[in-house]
Design an enzyme around this catalytic site. Structure first.
Site, PDB file in Angstrom:
ATOM      1  CD  GLU A  46      44.127  39.941  34.857  1.00  0.00           C
ATOM      2  OE1 GLU A  46      44.879  39.700  35.806  1.00  0.00           O
ATOM      3  OE2 GLU A  46      44.117  39.274  33.818  1.00  0.00           O
TER       4      GLU A  46
ATOM      5  CD  GLU B 183      41.332  35.299  35.537  1.00  0.00           C
ATOM      6  OE1 GLU B 183      41.702  36.161  34.732  1.00  0.00           O
ATOM      7  OE2 GLU B 183      40.508  35.543  36.444  1.00  0.00           O
TER       8      GLU B 183
END
Length: 711
Positions: free
Chosen positions: A116, A138
């Site tokens: 990210e 995730e």
């Protein structure tokens, strides 16, 4: 020391070096958040910045979120948690929209929060390292990428292309990242990586994210585009069919992606934060982080391995029996570079076992995942034979013959004389007590159980069973071998069925009992899937084969009777008996069981099961409770009896060995997350209605009373 070091070079380029103190890898922990706030504050005071470069002082770029922190986030803390995430994202967004070039110099793996950070940069250069992995895993821990990953992946790739990386957590290497346009350039050395980052900043003085350029269109279109709208009309139903409603993370990811694609970037980031907060403060992510992260890491670091025994490596492994199990063990051992002697009663049978490895390796070569040379090298490590003499010099021999005590004793005695001094003799039994099998061995302290699961090449778990006399050295060697071949070991003590086979049996039996009670078989299978089990009990019973189950039950009954005990017959026994002896339906291998297996067609439940159908009224939730409680209570009994020595082994073993619902975090964690007082009450209700198999173990009563968790 700050988690982000700030340096301004002669060209007014800000170099931000990620270096979390007291950690081997960078994570988004409290230190990182403080450092980021300070960095943004410094940047706001600068007047002449020409660019920003993110680099790492660690071996990898950035590991991701701090799971120790995330597992503690409670529902009542949701507002503060949301504000914290929003603040961090706003700071990244400030850097991203400063108007100067922002580059990520990726010196290695960047997963989760690390990827990210990279996505928040305008340009990404990676070290050309074949081991480097990128992506957003995730979802595998019950979460979504909460640092802008959903928003930026959708804007860069489009909804349909981003979905597999977001909802399945697919990871990718440098080449794949380049082909997707997510990595813009590569470098061969750390020096070249940094030089290229500097050069790009200088060559692009005015830079911004492509999706911040006015008029930018999301690849493939927004949710209102006819083509995308058509896909989205059925996507939620398809997803629900996969998750059966047990996993909120993929559904939240789809919602955040679709909703976020219809608004501006900043609003999309807020939507993502809301869904992330919902998941992070929820129970399912805690269950999954606890087992799939902390539990597996504990096992990897040797939690159940004797501490004072030196590390060991197998160099030559003998496998007795070249059937499905033996062939799979030989393959899994040879592919890790270990010499294997694959022995059967004839060379032809042993060659057939080796051919299994050839088939699996040929498939890899055809898919471009392996070279022909590498395949040939692995195959050359497997020596098929009918002679015990070829076992000479083995430091580990694994017997994988039929589940018969006399046969196992015979092959053990023939083979173990060829072991090196101090070598390990192991049995791949799924039910027979190891202490009994060890009686045939010349040295019971060097004898151990290694219970592999079928198919061996796909199944990660190996259940290591200690006999009464198994030494700590033998256990340590077995543990090391299992890790050497890249599998996950759990350690249990000896008993009939050990842990996994015993508890697995309770699930299948419960399904057969429901059938005997007259419940519609399709409802039984669906209830198991909705509980989170990967396959229904009737389908699994077909895979295992009804004759094998009958044989194991018969042997168990005989052994218990010899001890003056009894194994009462149940409705499940009657179903198995009728299926085999009245209807001649013995399971999938025989071509007919609870399911029909039409050639070239899809399997379906056999119409003849209407023999038991009485349209018995039972709710789906009642069946789900029966499936989950019968397994979790027996797992707790295994812990109470000392068959299991640790909760971690129980949770990991139940998911990877039995297929217990992964959303729960394992059979013992299921009780924890249910609430132990509530679980005790529910167990009592089930016992009253259905019998002693639901009787709450004393350990559950003690823990419920004291308010402690099972840990």
């Amino acid at each position: 020391m700050s988690a982000i070091q700030y340096e301004k070079n002669a060209d007014n380029i800000i170099i931000l070096t990620l270096d979390s103190p007291n950690q081997s890898a960078n994570t988004m922990n409290g230190d990182f958040r403080v450092a980021l706030e300070n960095i943004v504050s410094k940047l706001k005071s600068e007047t002449d910045i020409t660019g920003i470069i993110f680099k790492s002082a660690k071996k990898t770029f950035f590991a991701g979120g701090d799971l120790d922190e995330l597992i503690q986030a409670q529902p009542e803390q949701a507002p503060e948690f949301f504000d914290m995430i929003q603040k961090m994202k706003a700071e990244f967004r400030y850097i991203e929209t400063l108007g100067v070039p922002v580059v990520a110099a990726l010196n290695g793996t960047a997963l989760g929060g690390g990827w990210e950070i990279a996505l928040g940069c305008h340009y990404r250069i990676a070290l050309n390292d074949p081991k480097a992995k990128f992506g957003l895993p995730e979802v595998t821990l019950g979460l979504l990428p909460g640092g802008g990953g959903v928003v930026r992946m959708v804007r860069l790739l489009g909804l349909q292309n981003a979905f597999p990386f977001l909802m399945e957590g697919k990871q990718f290497g440098v080449d794949k990242a380049k082909s997707l346009g997510l990595i813009h350039d590569t470098a061969e050395t750390a020096e070249e990586l940094f030089d290229k980052a500097i050069a790009w900043v200088k060559a692009n003085p005015k830079s911004q994210q492509p999706f911040d350029v006015k008029g930018y269109k999301i690849p493939g279109g927004t949710p209102s585009s006819p083509q995308v709208a058509q896909v989205l009309a059925i996507a939620p139903a398809m997803l629900r069919d996969k998750t059966k409603g047990c996993y909120p993370a993929p559904e939240a990811i789809m919602a955040a992606a679709v909703e976020g694609a219809q608004v501006d970037v900043d609003t999309a980031l807020t939507i993502e934060s809301r869904y992330f907060t919902f998941l992070a403060t929820g129970q399912i992510s805690k269950n999954m982080i606890g087992t799939f992260w902390h539990g597996l890491n504990a096992i990897k670091s040797g939690a159940s391995r004797p501490k004072d025994v030196a590390k060991w490596q197998a160099t030559k492994v003998g496998v007795l029996g070249a059937g499905m199990m033996g062939a799979g063990i030989a393959y899994s051992t040879a592919i890790k570079g270990i010499q294997v002697v694959l022995k059967d009663i004839s060379t032809e049978a042993a060659e057939k076992g080796k051919a299994y490895s050839q088939k699996l390796l040929d498939k890899r070569v055809s898919q471009g995942r392996m070279t022909a040379e590498k395949r040939d090298q692995i195959l050359s490590l497997i020596h098929p034979t009918a002679s015990n003499e070829d076992l000479q010099g083995c430091d580990l021999i694994i017997e994988a013959v039929f589940e018969n005590q006399e046969l196992k004793a015979k092959v053990t005695q023939e083979a173990e004389q060829h072991l090196v001094n101090g070598g390990v003799m192991a049995s791949n039994t799924s039910t027979l007590p190891i202490s009994g099998l060890a009686k045939a061995s010349k040295d019971a302290k060097n004898f151990i159980g290694l219970h592999f699961f079928s198919p061996v090449d796909k199944m990660q778990l190996v259940e290591i069973i200690k006999g009464k006399e198994t030494s700590a050295e033998t256990l340590a060697k077995a543990y090391d071998y299992v890790q050497q071949i890249g599998k996950t070991p759990i350690v249990v003590n000896d008993s009939r069925g050990f842990f996994t086979s015993r508890v697995f049996g309770t699930f299948v039996q419960e399904g057969l009992r429901l059938l005997a009670e007259g419940v519609n078989p399709a409802r039984i299978e669906m209830a198991a899937l909705k509980a989170g089990m990967p396959v229904g009990p009737l389908a699994i019973q077909d895979e295992v084969s009804l004759t094998l189950s009958e044989h194991v039950t018969s042997e168990t009954r005989k052994a218990l009777q010899a001890e003056g005990k009894d194994l009462p017959r149940s409705g499940a026994d009657d179903v198995i008996h009728k299926m085999i002896h009245e209807f001649d339906r013995k399971g999938k291998a025989a071509g007919a069981g609870f399911y029909d297996y039409p050639e070239g067609g899809k399997k379906h439940l056999w119409d003849g099961l209407s023999h038991w159908k009485k349209d018995t009224q039972i709710s789906e939730q009642e069946m789900i409770d029966r499936f989950l409680f019968v397994q979790s209570l027996d797992t707790l009994l295994c812990l109470e009896e000392g068959v299991l020595e640790s909760v971690v082994d129980g949770n990991v073993g139940s998911i990877f060995g039995i297929g217990f619902a992964p959303w729960t975090g394992g059979a013992l964690q299921f009780l924890n997350q249910y609430g132990l007082e509530k679980a005790l009450k529910r167990a009592n209700e089930l016992e009253t209605q259905y019998g002693e198999r639901f009787k709450a173990p004393d350990l559950l009563k003690q823990k419920a009373q004291s308010g402690e968790m099972i840990q």
